[in-house]
Design an enzyme around this catalytic site. Structure first.
Site, PDB file in Angstrom:
ATOM      1  N   LYS A 138       0.587  -1.479  -0.129  1.00  0.00           N
ATOM      2  CA  LYS A 138      -0.005   0.336  -0.119  1.00  0.00           C
ATOM      3  C   LYS A 138       1.241   1.371  -0.021  1.00  0.00           C
ATOM      4  CE  LYS A 138      -3.429  -2.313   1.935  1.00  0.00           C
ATOM      5  NZ  LYS A 138      -4.573  -3.468   3.005  1.00  0.00           N
ATOM      6  N   ASP A 169     -11.523   2.131   3.398  1.00  0.00           N
ATOM      7  CA  ASP A 169     -11.596   0.621   3.195  1.00  0.00           C
ATOM      8  C   ASP A 169     -12.817   0.407   3.183  1.00  0.00           C
ATOM      9  OD1 ASP A 169      -9.321  -0.865   2.570  1.00  0.00           O
ATOM     10  OD2 ASP A 169      -9.488  -0.955   4.967  1.00  0.00           O
ATOM     11  N   GLN A 193      -5.474  -1.822   9.175  1.00  0.00           N
ATOM     12  CA  GLN A 193      -5.237  -3.116   8.341  1.00  0.00           C
ATOM     13  C   GLN A 193      -5.420  -4.011   9.445  1.00  0.00           C
ATOM     14  OE1 GLN A 193      -3.312  -3.506   5.725  1.00  0.00           O
ATOM     15  NE2 GLN A 193      -4.300  -5.822   5.631  1.00  0.00           N
TER      16      GLN A 193
END
Ligand code: NAD
Length: 282
Positions: free
Chosen positions: A52, A119, A96
């Site tokens: 990322k 997200d 995460q």
């Protein structure tokens, strides 16, 4: 033999467009910024976080990494999220998953500002997807839709079957196919006659997490087969939920693993971060 959907190529061309947009914003003094938070030292999570960060650098975005020790408390993590919510150079926040067991991931997701929730896991963003008025789409299902678009695969009126009902992939995938006017069925571990259902699919999406689970007997001749799964086979080799070798001669289009859906996920994260930054600077 099916057309093999090249996720790497589609991802690359999307990233080129994102890079151009980022450069235009940078010329006005605005740089999209993503904060990536990782707790503990799960090797798979570490790889995702590195990719990322690398993705951000490639398109000219700013990124910050917060690598916290395993013993971080929920309160400490929530404090960091709050700090990032208020940080002006950060437009997207990604925590995460999975988090260590002593941390409630729902509480952490709920604490992320919906405007920075790149997200699209926050309930506000999930709700927006339900009514089709979203800011962000969850990265993996959004990546699948981009792949279909790139190959001019029209979803409207098609029988679509999704195997898997997770909040991250299966359920939002259902909504996106529905919004594209597909007739969608979702299957899961309790589905009876799974094969009967999947054999009806014009577009079959597998998001199960079981190596080579979908065999040729589960696929209709000429179906479009999208494999979201990332697994290891008996030899430790990366493979999807679809038995690629068996299905590729029956399908009209198929995504490989690796090189199919996977490369699109981070690209969609970059796209969401760009959108969040644009939104903030309207
Ligand atoms: P999950 O474990 O949360 O969900 C799996 C789903 O599969 C469940 O809804 C379950 O009901 C269903 N399932 C399990 N066994 C089944 C069976 N025998 N028959 C029918 N359905 C069954 O997994 P997830 O997070 O949705 O991920 C699915 C797969 O996609 C995993 O391999 C994961 O690694 C991969 N994944 C890939 C990306 C990417 O970027 N390509 C992103 C997220 C997840």
């Amino acid at each position: 033999m099916a057309v093999i959907i090249d996720g790497k190529a589609v991802s690359l061309s999307c990233r080129e467009k994102i890079k151009e947009e980022v450069a235009k914003m940078a010329a006005k003094g605005i740089v999209p910024g993503l904060a990536v938070v990782i707790v503990g030292d799960n090797p798979a999570s570490r790889t995702y976080v590195n990719n990322k960060k690398k993705g951000c650098a490639e398109v000219g975005m700013y990124s910050e990494e917060y690598a916290l020790p395993e013993e971080t408390t929920q309160e400490e993590l929530l404090e960091l999220v709050e700090k990032l919510n208020n940080k002006e150079d950060i437009h997207g926040i990604l925590v995460q998953l999975p988090l260590p067991k002593h941390i409630d991931d729902k509480a952490v997701i709920a604490a992320i500002s919906p405007q920075k929730d790149v997200d699209a896991f926050h309930t506000e963003n999930v709700g927006r997807i339900m009514i089709g008025e979203y800011k962000f789409l969850p990265c993996t299902p959004a990546g699948v839709m981009e792949l279909l678009k790139a190959y001019n695969i029209d979803v409207a009126g098609k029988e679509c079957v999704v195997i898997g009902r997770s909040n991250i992939v299966g359920k939002p995938m259902l909504m996106l196919l529905l919004q594209a006017n597909g007739t969608v069925t979702i299957c899961h571990s309790r589905t009876k006659d799974l094969k009967e259902t999947t054999r009806r699919a014009d577009i079959l999406v597998a998001a199960i997490g079981k190596a080579k689970f979908v065999g040729a007997d589960m696929v209709k001749e000429g179906a479009v087969v999208i494999d979201v799964g990332i697994n290891r086979d008996e030899n430790g080799k990366l493979c999807g939920d679809v038995d690629f070798e068996a299905v590729k001669d029956k399908a009209s289009y198929i995504t490989p693993v690796p090189g199919g859906v996977g490369p699109m996920t981070i690209t969609m994260l970059l796209k969401n971060t760009l959108e969040a930054c644009r939104d903030e600077n309207k």
